[in-house]
Design a protein around this motif. Sequence first.
Motif, PDB file in Angstrom:
ATOM      1  N   ARG A 748      36.327  46.794  49.553  1.00  0.00           N
ATOM      2  CA  ARG A 748      35.669  46.367  48.237  1.00  0.00           C
ATOM      3  C   ARG A 748      36.810  45.713  47.366  1.00  0.00           C
ATOM      4  NH1 ARG A 748      31.806  48.753  45.047  1.00  0.00           N
ATOM      5  NH2 ARG A 748      30.759  49.340  47.276  1.00  0.00           N
ATOM      6  N   GLN A 749      38.101  45.937  47.352  1.00  0.00           N
ATOM      7  CA  GLN A 749      39.186  45.178  46.719  1.00  0.00           C
ATOM      8  C   GLN A 749      38.992  43.759  47.428  1.00  0.00           C
ATOM      9  OE1 GLN A 749      42.691  46.939  47.598  1.00  0.00           O
ATOM     10  NE2 GLN A 749      42.405  48.685  46.155  1.00  0.00           N
ATOM     11  N   HIS A 750      38.837  43.475  48.397  1.00  0.00           N
ATOM     12  CA  HIS A 750      38.650  42.008  49.143  1.00  0.00           C
ATOM     13  C   HIS A 750      37.478  41.406  48.609  1.00  0.00           C
ATOM     14  CE1 HIS A 750      38.653  39.701  53.189  1.00  0.00           C
ATOM     15  NE2 HIS A 750      38.742  38.936  52.262  1.00  0.00           N
ATOM     16  N   GLY A 751      36.403  42.086  48.409  1.00  0.00           N
ATOM     17  CA  GLY A 751      35.177  41.530  48.098  1.00  0.00           C
ATOM     18  C   GLY A 751      35.398  41.183  46.533  1.00  0.00           C
ATOM     19  N   ILE A 752      35.896  41.839  45.711  1.00  0.00           N
ATOM     20  CA  ILE A 752      36.060  41.654  44.338  1.00  0.00           C
ATOM     21  C   ILE A 752      36.871  40.158  44.152  1.00  0.00           C
ATOM     22  CG2 ILE A 752      35.199  43.915  43.463  1.00  0.00           C
ATOM     23  CD1 ILE A 752      38.619  43.380  42.625  1.00  0.00           C
ATOM     24  N   LEU A 753      37.904  40.344  44.921  1.00  0.00           N
ATOM     25  CA  LEU A 753      38.485  39.059  44.682  1.00  0.00           C
ATOM     26  C   LEU A 753      38.136  37.862  45.303  1.00  0.00           C
ATOM     27  CD1 LEU A 753      42.109  40.371  46.494  1.00  0.00           C
ATOM     28  CD2 LEU A 753      41.714  39.713  43.904  1.00  0.00           C
ATOM     29  N   SER A 754      37.178  37.748  45.998  1.00  0.00           N
ATOM     30  CA  SER A 754      36.478  36.637  46.601  1.00  0.00           C
ATOM     31  C   SER A 754      35.371  36.360  45.516  1.00  0.00           C
ATOM     32  CB  SER A 754      35.659  37.002  47.953  1.00  0.00           C
ATOM     33  OG  SER A 754      34.662  37.812  47.858  1.00  0.00           O
ATOM     34  N   LEU A 755      34.877  37.409  44.890  1.00  0.00           N
ATOM     35  CA  LEU A 755      33.699  37.136  43.822  1.00  0.00           C
ATOM     36  C   LEU A 755      34.118  36.120  42.896  1.00  0.00           C
ATOM     37  CD1 LEU A 755      31.958  40.103  41.792  1.00  0.00           C
ATOM     38  CD2 LEU A 755      33.404  38.361  40.538  1.00  0.00           C
ATOM     39  N   PHE A 756      35.543  35.997  42.296  1.00  0.00           N
ATOM     40  CA  PHE A 756      35.964  34.994  41.440  1.00  0.00           C
ATOM     41  C   PHE A 756      36.041  33.741  42.252  1.00  0.00           C
ATOM     42  CE2 PHE A 756      37.530  38.936  39.897  1.00  0.00           C
ATOM     43  CZ  PHE A 756      37.206  38.911  38.585  1.00  0.00           C
ATOM     44  N   ARG A 757      35.702  33.387  43.335  1.00  0.00           N
ATOM     45  CA  ARG A 757      35.492  32.205  44.022  1.00  0.00           C
ATOM     46  C   ARG A 757      34.076  31.673  43.650  1.00  0.00           C
ATOM     47  NH1 ARG A 757      39.755  34.343  44.762  1.00  0.00           N
ATOM     48  NH2 ARG A 757      39.703  33.709  42.582  1.00  0.00           N
ATOM     49  N   ALA A 758      33.227  32.577  43.415  1.00  0.00           N
ATOM     50  CA  ALA A 758      31.822  32.227  43.150  1.00  0.00           C
ATOM     51  C   ALA A 758      31.791  31.734  41.741  1.00  0.00           C
ATOM     52  CB  ALA A 758      30.827  33.320  43.421  1.00  0.00           C
ATOM     53  N   VAL A 759      32.511  32.516  40.783  1.00  0.00           N
ATOM     54  CA  VAL A 759      32.631  32.007  39.540  1.00  0.00           C
ATOM     55  C   VAL A 759      33.309  30.953  39.052  1.00  0.00           C
ATOM     56  CG1 VAL A 759      33.032  33.155  37.076  1.00  0.00           C
ATOM     57  CG2 VAL A 759      32.460  34.730  38.966  1.00  0.00           C
ATOM     58  N   GLU A 760      34.476  30.737  39.673  1.00  0.00           N
ATOM     59  CA  GLU A 760      35.205  29.664  39.400  1.00  0.00           C
ATOM     60  C   GLU A 760      34.580  28.141  39.714  1.00  0.00           C
ATOM     61  OE1 GLU A 760      39.730  31.677  40.387  1.00  0.00           O
ATOM     62  OE2 GLU A 760      38.593  30.622  41.773  1.00  0.00           O
TER      63      GLU A 760
END
Length: 876
Positions: A748-760
């Motif tokens: 989950r920690q890994h996933g939420i870090l990658s989430l910001f690549r979508a937003v950026e």
Amino acid sequence: MLQVEKKRLYGIVGVVIFAVELTLCFNGPFSFVHRPTIMLFPPFQENIAPGDEERLMAYLEQQFALGGSFTLVDNRSLEEHIIRTDPDRIMEHADPKNVDEAHAMAKEMDLERFGTITIWPRRGSFEISVYIRDVREKRSLKSGHFKSSSFEDFLAGLDIEGEPLNISEVMKNKTKGIGFADYIVLALLGLQLITALIALTGKDPGFLIEVLLAPSIIIFLFALIHALSANLDYVQRYIASGGQLRLAKNTALAQLYAVLRYGPLILLNGYLYGIHSLKTFRLPGLSRPDNLLEKWIKPWAFGWTLLSALLFALSFPNFISLNGFGFLGWIALVPLMLVLIASPPVRAVAYGVIFGVIQALILNYWLGTYKYVTLHMTAIAHFGEYLLFMIPLVLTVKLSRRWGFLTVPLAWTVFDYLRSIGILGFPWGLVGSSQYRFIPLIQIASLSGVWGIGYVVLMVNAALAWTAASWSMNWNWKGLISGNRSSGSRYSISCGWIVRSLPLTIAAAVFLISLGTGSLLLLDLRHRMNNAPDSALIIALQQNTDPRKREHRENTDKLMELTALALEEAGEKADLILWPEGGFRLDLRNWGDPEKGETRWGKMAGDFMSYQKGLETWLVTGTQDHDEITLKDGSVKRMNFNSSVFLNEKGEIVDFYHKMHLVPFSEYFPLDKEKFSWLSDMFSKYNISNWSVGDERKVIAHPKMNIFTPICFEDVFSDHIRRFVLNDADVILNMSNDYWSLSPVEGRQHGILSLFRAVENQRPLIRSSCSGYTVAIDASGRILPGSPEAYTEGWVTARVPLPKKRLTLYTHWGDWFPKLCLGVLILTLSLIILFRIISYLRSGSKDSTEKVIFTIVPQIRLASNDNILSPSDKRL
């Protein structure tokens, strides 16, 4: 101060604890041991069927792993080793035929021990002998002979009489030695001895108590976390449990070991710290608001630091809540910031480092399930990072004084950025990433990256801390308050809050502007997604196995089975199927060669390509690939890559992508092996994969979209991903293997870090993980429903809108925000220093240069005083 008698009593108890614990380190059941690496080679005889041989080896390896005397290297690693170093050799059959061949292979793999097995053919019974040999000397160190009435009884662990065989106990071979983690324990005990001897002389150990208490707590948590895995690292636990990683043996003894070794140190020093702090806390006359720091912060600075570390770690996905408590991020750093304001500079730096290590330990506790040493290395790395950061941060706090609420968020933002770049970048615990569920706010990442979100959170924390500290420090932002304010007056207190409201006002303005901007960006993005001219159907698989465990055929078969089920559920043709990292583990470029079609792996590669062609849709999967380069001396060097492969609807290989950002000290050794040979040798014992580094960011043209595949933790690096998007990418496809962590928290920690690549980048992101967090995230960072639970088989099906392409400000300009923060920070501090020099020169004083320095950085002098500020200091 403590009475001399109490100090000496502490010293006596401390020396006794040191002596007892040191004795236990080298004697008894909890003594240090070295676990040499060992591999068991299959029986040399050919009087056992291949299927039975695999069952026999799995059982014996399980027994050796449970014994805990060795670091067992899975026998299938031999095949993997040969595949990657000399692929043609396996066609001649890799297994050794005698002791000499086994010794040569063990030496080639840099093992310390190797085991050989002899099967004795007998009617009516099954008998084997197992020999443990030293690689360096090839001599036999230990042997065991085991007899059962049948092969099946042997696998059931029963001897000829129906009694337990106890192979794990018989083959135990305890080897004395001191490992990396053991040196840390010895250093801790040495510090306890020094502290106790100081107390025996009648002197107050002072801050040494807290210096000793912090690592005692940290290392105790290390040991406790590892004890929960029965003191087995990931590979040993995998072997011992036959792949059922949750089925660890009873861990009570291992937990008792942790309590007995570290409990006395924590209790002794915790008790002394407590009575020290309570004595200061009970002093009279410290109940007014202007004594907040003196009464509530300074005596309990260590406790506040621990609280801040806990709150900070809990703001991310954690062992209590997989979603984390994001709201804690807005207040988690307030206690730490108050401690930095109140403490003398050296102590403030120490508290900051303690915070950094403790929060990293709580946040990344799952590293302890992989290898005991991994968690230690992470703590050491964070110790170094936070030491380098806290020195300038504390100087910034002391120099900025009442304006610190402006400079500290700038400095911390720069720190988050710097620790996330380079070969050693590790962006876990970025302040801004705790707000991943605050969808309107996080849209500003498309302008500033995740750094802008972190800055807003830091600004709120700093504003709260500086407002609270302003009473004790006599800070205000409407001119200095004269000393005639009647202490405790309701009128003066209310006026005080008014003149101290500037930090909160600015923080509120920054928050509201950011939230408003993010909301507008979100409205525009959703409008574009709702009116997208086309979309793509993507299915991401999660098979809940670890392909690194060499079960290649089983792993691929499971993914094929799940793909069929997912397509059936979708009810329509998918545009793309995404398999995780290592989904098809074999090197297709090598084993797809028609000349190798009759070999074991050649047949598997052929079956896979036939399967893919029958799908009639694109398949993207993790795999491995290689290249060969000719060196100047004419020799050929083979380079192996952790890769992804793109296969089109015709079953053709479109291209490969080679992972560019490898995990340091795990997937490769990032330093010069000759210069750092001692470090390279140490990590070689922990199965470094030794992948080569890719050199090209490939974006592949699918009929509907342009795609790319960051592998594993490549998706946590902002600048790395945006450079793919600049190459005209539409969709981010991440493939990961988070199975090894044994915890859904890491995934989950890994996933939420990658989430910001979508937003950026305002690009949808689809993640396929072996097990961890297989998820679809839209371009706004919204997590789409349908993700399978961690450590279960499943898939996620996502209908991805494909609006007209638009590059965000962040995609264009990259990490401009933290660089701007650095520039503004330097300019601000320069102006503060210049202003103080001018003020000093205008005063007409002809004092020494030393006093000029103290005028520039007054807190360095003030923080060493017993009181926060003396009346004369308040005029500065």
